[in-house]
Design a protein around this motif. Sequence first.
Motif, PDB file in Angstrom:
ATOM      1  N   THR A  31      50.011  12.178  79.826  1.00 33.62           N
ATOM      2  CA  THR A  31      49.020  13.353  79.339  1.00 33.62           C
ATOM      3  C   THR A  31      49.167  14.654  80.156  1.00 33.62           C
ATOM      4  O   THR A  31      49.285  15.535  79.600  1.00 33.62           O
ATOM      5  CB  THR A  31      47.822  12.947  79.009  1.00 33.62           C
ATOM      6  OG1 THR A  31      47.700  11.805  78.128  1.00 33.62           O
ATOM      7  CG2 THR A  31      46.782  13.786  78.437  1.00 33.62           C
ATOM      8  N   PRO A  32      48.824  14.401  81.450  1.00 33.77           N
ATOM      9  CA  PRO A  32      48.893  15.842  82.178  1.00 33.77           C
ATOM     10  C   PRO A  32      50.121  16.500  82.152  1.00 33.77           C
ATOM     11  O   PRO A  32      50.265  17.661  82.364  1.00 33.77           O
ATOM     12  CB  PRO A  32      48.311  15.488  83.609  1.00 33.77           C
ATOM     13  CG  PRO A  32      48.538  13.871  83.566  1.00 33.77           C
ATOM     14  CD  PRO A  32      48.194  13.413  82.040  1.00 33.77           C
ATOM     15  N   ILE A  33      51.292  15.700  81.937  1.00 34.31           N
ATOM     16  CA  ILE A  33      52.525  16.514  82.015  1.00 34.31           C
ATOM     17  C   ILE A  33      52.704  17.219  80.847  1.00 34.31           C
ATOM     18  O   ILE A  33      53.673  18.051  80.852  1.00 34.31           O
ATOM     19  CB  ILE A  33      53.677  15.457  82.245  1.00 34.31           C
ATOM     20  CG1 ILE A  33      53.867  14.930  83.651  1.00 34.31           C
ATOM     21  CG2 ILE A  33      55.134  15.983  81.855  1.00 34.31           C
ATOM     22  CD1 ILE A  33      54.375  13.894  84.035  1.00 34.31           C
ATOM     23  N   SER A  34      52.056  17.119  79.748  1.00 32.13           N
ATOM     24  CA  SER A  34      52.110  17.753  78.422  1.00 32.13           C
ATOM     25  C   SER A  34      51.764  19.264  78.620  1.00 32.13           C
ATOM     26  O   SER A  34      51.921  20.157  77.995  1.00 32.13           O
ATOM     27  CB  SER A  34      50.956  17.227  77.270  1.00 32.13           C
ATOM     28  OG  SER A  34      49.794  17.340  77.688  1.00 32.13           O
ATOM     29  N   ASN A  35      51.038  19.512  79.945  1.00 31.95           N
ATOM     30  CA  ASN A  35      50.798  20.926  80.276  1.00 31.95           C
ATOM     31  C   ASN A  35      52.047  21.729  80.476  1.00 31.95           C
ATOM     32  O   ASN A  35      52.185  23.172  80.444  1.00 31.95           O
ATOM     33  CB  ASN A  35      50.025  21.033  81.562  1.00 31.95           C
ATOM     34  CG  ASN A  35      48.701  20.805  81.123  1.00 31.95           C
ATOM     35  OD1 ASN A  35      47.678  21.329  80.388  1.00 31.95           O
ATOM     36  ND2 ASN A  35      48.173  19.418  81.767  1.00 31.95           N
ATOM     37  N   THR A  36      53.319  21.256  80.690  1.00 30.43           N
ATOM     38  CA  THR A  36      54.501  21.707  80.918  1.00 30.43           C
ATOM     39  C   THR A  36      55.236  22.045  79.539  1.00 30.43           C
ATOM     40  O   THR A  36      56.169  22.691  79.595  1.00 30.43           O
ATOM     41  CB  THR A  36      55.268  20.943  81.920  1.00 30.43           C
ATOM     42  OG1 THR A  36      55.767  19.681  81.025  1.00 30.43           O
ATOM     43  CG2 THR A  36      54.638  20.437  82.943  1.00 30.43           C
ATOM     44  N   CYS A  37      54.764  21.694  78.446  1.00 32.04           N
ATOM     45  CA  CYS A  37      55.222  21.918  76.935  1.00 32.04           C
ATOM     46  C   CYS A  37      55.356  23.428  76.600  1.00 32.04           C
ATOM     47  O   CYS A  37      54.237  23.970  76.991  1.00 32.04           O
ATOM     48  CB  CYS A  37      54.504  20.884  76.142  1.00 32.04           C
ATOM     49  SG  CYS A  37      54.652  19.438  76.134  1.00 32.04           S
ATOM     50  N   PRO A  38      56.131  23.859  76.096  1.00 37.52           N
ATOM     51  CA  PRO A  38      56.188  25.183  75.460  1.00 37.52           C
ATOM     52  C   PRO A  38      55.271  25.605  74.706  1.00 37.52           C
ATOM     53  O   PRO A  38      55.269  24.744  73.651  1.00 37.52           O
ATOM     54  CB  PRO A  38      57.676  25.434  74.955  1.00 37.52           C
ATOM     55  CG  PRO A  38      58.419  24.452  75.579  1.00 37.52           C
ATOM     56  CD  PRO A  38      57.571  23.271  75.962  1.00 37.52           C
ATOM     57  N   SER A  55      42.960  21.582  81.905  1.00 39.05           N
ATOM     58  CA  SER A  55      43.829  22.183  80.910  1.00 39.05           C
ATOM     59  C   SER A  55      43.253  23.143  80.049  1.00 39.05           C
ATOM     60  O   SER A  55      42.113  22.937  79.565  1.00 39.05           O
ATOM     61  CB  SER A  55      44.609  20.990  80.239  1.00 39.05           C
ATOM     62  OG  SER A  55      45.533  21.524  79.210  1.00 39.05           O
ATOM     63  N   THR A  56      44.020  24.138  79.600  1.00 38.08           N
ATOM     64  CA  THR A  56      43.675  25.193  78.777  1.00 38.08           C
ATOM     65  C   THR A  56      44.464  25.019  77.300  1.00 38.08           C
ATOM     66  O   THR A  56      44.245  25.659  76.277  1.00 38.08           O
ATOM     67  CB  THR A  56      43.783  26.441  79.125  1.00 38.08           C
ATOM     68  OG1 THR A  56      45.372  26.827  79.355  1.00 38.08           O
ATOM     69  CG2 THR A  56      42.904  26.589  80.405  1.00 38.08           C
ATOM     70  N   ILE A  57      45.239  23.846  77.056  1.00 38.04           N
ATOM     71  CA  ILE A  57      45.712  23.331  75.853  1.00 38.04           C
ATOM     72  C   ILE A  57      44.813  23.494  74.639  1.00 38.04           C
ATOM     73  O   ILE A  57      43.872  22.719  74.795  1.00 38.04           O
ATOM     74  CB  ILE A  57      46.701  22.172  76.047  1.00 38.04           C
ATOM     75  CG1 ILE A  57      47.717  22.411  76.798  1.00 38.04           C
ATOM     76  CG2 ILE A  57      47.113  21.959  74.525  1.00 38.04           C
ATOM     77  CD1 ILE A  57      48.445  20.864  76.951  1.00 38.04           C
ATOM     78  N   PRO A  58      45.230  24.392  73.512  1.00 36.06           N
ATOM     79  CA  PRO A  58      44.160  24.181  72.228  1.00 36.06           C
ATOM     80  C   PRO A  58      44.384  22.810  71.840  1.00 36.06           C
ATOM     81  O   PRO A  58      45.425  22.292  71.419  1.00 36.06           O
ATOM     82  CB  PRO A  58      44.871  25.214  71.538  1.00 36.06           C
ATOM     83  CG  PRO A  58      45.474  26.173  72.150  1.00 36.06           C
ATOM     84  CD  PRO A  58      45.840  25.352  73.605  1.00 36.06           C
ATOM     85  N   THR A  59      43.200  22.119  71.782  1.00 33.56           N
ATOM     86  CA  THR A  59      43.181  20.691  71.282  1.00 33.56           C
ATOM     87  C   THR A  59      42.138  20.529  70.237  1.00 33.56           C
ATOM     88  O   THR A  59      40.992  21.189  70.247  1.00 33.56           O
ATOM     89  CB  THR A  59      42.689  19.850  72.533  1.00 33.56           C
ATOM     90  OG1 THR A  59      43.609  20.029  73.461  1.00 33.56           O
ATOM     91  CG2 THR A  59      42.748  18.415  72.117  1.00 33.56           C
ATOM     92  N   PHE A  60      42.845  19.630  69.140  1.00 35.94           N
ATOM     93  CA  PHE A  60      41.568  19.047  67.944  1.00 35.94           C
ATOM     94  C   PHE A  60      41.614  17.613  68.171  1.00 35.94           C
ATOM     95  O   PHE A  60      42.445  16.933  68.324  1.00 35.94           O
ATOM     96  CB  PHE A  60      42.385  19.455  66.884  1.00 35.94           C
ATOM     97  CG  PHE A  60      41.801  19.006  65.702  1.00 35.94           C
ATOM     98  CD1 PHE A  60      40.595  19.850  65.193  1.00 35.94           C
ATOM     99  CD2 PHE A  60      41.940  18.003  64.798  1.00 35.94           C
ATOM    100  CE1 PHE A  60      39.549  19.559  64.112  1.00 35.94           C
ATOM    101  CE2 PHE A  60      41.138  17.443  63.512  1.00 35.94           C
ATOM    102  CZ  PHE A  60      39.875  18.245  63.360  1.00 35.94           C
ATOM    103  N   GLN A  61      40.479  17.210  68.189  1.00 38.68           N
ATOM    104  CA  GLN A  61      40.139  15.718  68.404  1.00 38.68           C
ATOM    105  C   GLN A  61      39.954  15.024  66.865  1.00 38.68           C
ATOM    106  O   GLN A  61      39.281  15.492  66.139  1.00 38.68           O
ATOM    107  CB  GLN A  61      38.670  15.520  69.326  1.00 38.68           C
ATOM    108  CG  GLN A  61      38.900  15.582  70.687  1.00 38.68           C
ATOM    109  CD  GLN A  61      37.618  14.894  71.458  1.00 38.68           C
ATOM    110  OE1 GLN A  61      36.599  14.903  70.919  1.00 38.68           O
ATOM    111  NE2 GLN A  61      37.948  14.500  72.578  1.00 38.68           N
ATOM    112  N   ALA A  62      40.576  13.902  66.984  1.00 41.42           N
ATOM    113  CA  ALA A  62      40.673  13.422  65.468  1.00 41.42           C
ATOM    114  C   ALA A  62      40.508  11.905  65.706  1.00 41.42           C
ATOM    115  O   ALA A  62      41.467  11.431  66.089  1.00 41.42           O
ATOM    116  CB  ALA A  62      41.755  13.713  64.717  1.00 41.42           C
ATOM    117  N   PHE A  63      39.212  11.329  65.628  1.00 43.30           N
ATOM    118  CA  PHE A  63      39.090   9.776  65.783  1.00 43.30           C
ATOM    119  C   PHE A  63      38.944   9.259  64.551  1.00 43.30           C
ATOM    120  O   PHE A  63      38.695   7.826  64.379  1.00 43.30           O
ATOM    121  CB  PHE A  63      37.877   9.474  66.685  1.00 43.30           C
ATOM    122  CG  PHE A  63      38.143  10.251  68.011  1.00 43.30           C
ATOM    123  CD1 PHE A  63      39.428  10.298  68.540  1.00 43.30           C
ATOM    124  CD2 PHE A  63      36.740  10.445  68.937  1.00 43.30           C
ATOM    125  CE1 PHE A  63      39.368  11.126  69.893  1.00 43.30           C
ATOM    126  CE2 PHE A  63      36.882  11.030  70.175  1.00 43.30           C
ATOM    127  CZ  PHE A  63      38.282  11.202  70.732  1.00 43.30           C
TER     128      PHE A  63
END
Length: 224
Positions: A31-38, A55-63
């Motif tokens: 999960t933290p390595i996802s911060n390297t995604c373009p 992290s500042t990745i825009p995220t939507f939670q969907a449970f």
Amino acid sequence: MNQNDLKPASDFAKAYGVKSIVYGAAGSGKTPISNTCPRPLMLACEPGMLSMRGSTIPTFQAFTEKLIDDFFLWFFSSAEVKNYDTLIVDSISQMPDIYLQEAKKTIKHGLQQYGYMAERTMTHLRRLYFTQHKHTYLIAKEELANVNGVFVRRPYFPGQQLNADVPYLYDAILHLGKVPIPGVGETLAFRCKGDMSIIARERTGKAAEFEPPHFGDLVKKVMS
């Protein structure tokens, strides 16, 4: 059609981006390595996001099933999605389980429950695979499965159908873990080529057996 409709095959290959599944043991850093995604965007289908506290990745939670469907409806139809280059799903092991739990509320037969789960999950993943100008970083849990008497590390999906359908759909299956690198020592890396004991591949052939755990750099290498 006519001859003017023909284009070099490489144009189509590059148009669809790098569609990848990333899996590994719990705590390996998927999960933290996802911060390297373009230019990333994340769909979080499970809690436990402490590793992303900076992290500042825009995220939507969907449970829930409805929230997952709402997200993909937006993702596949909204012009706003042009602002993002990579979709992260954390995790595609958990997402089908959400559909399975929902199916158990209304469907009595076990096989039909798993069929519903697989159908709903693959509806999104197939469409995502054919989406142009988007990379995927789909995070999966790892399982040690007995395949014809041989224990194999592979991405985990509930049921049997998804284990057959999902891995063969995506271009890159990357195992994240610590490996011994000559001259470097044990280090964290993406494994891009598998063997009898571990499922891994990268279809362009441009990636080495082991690559540094930076998805953005890997994208540049295989898209060049």
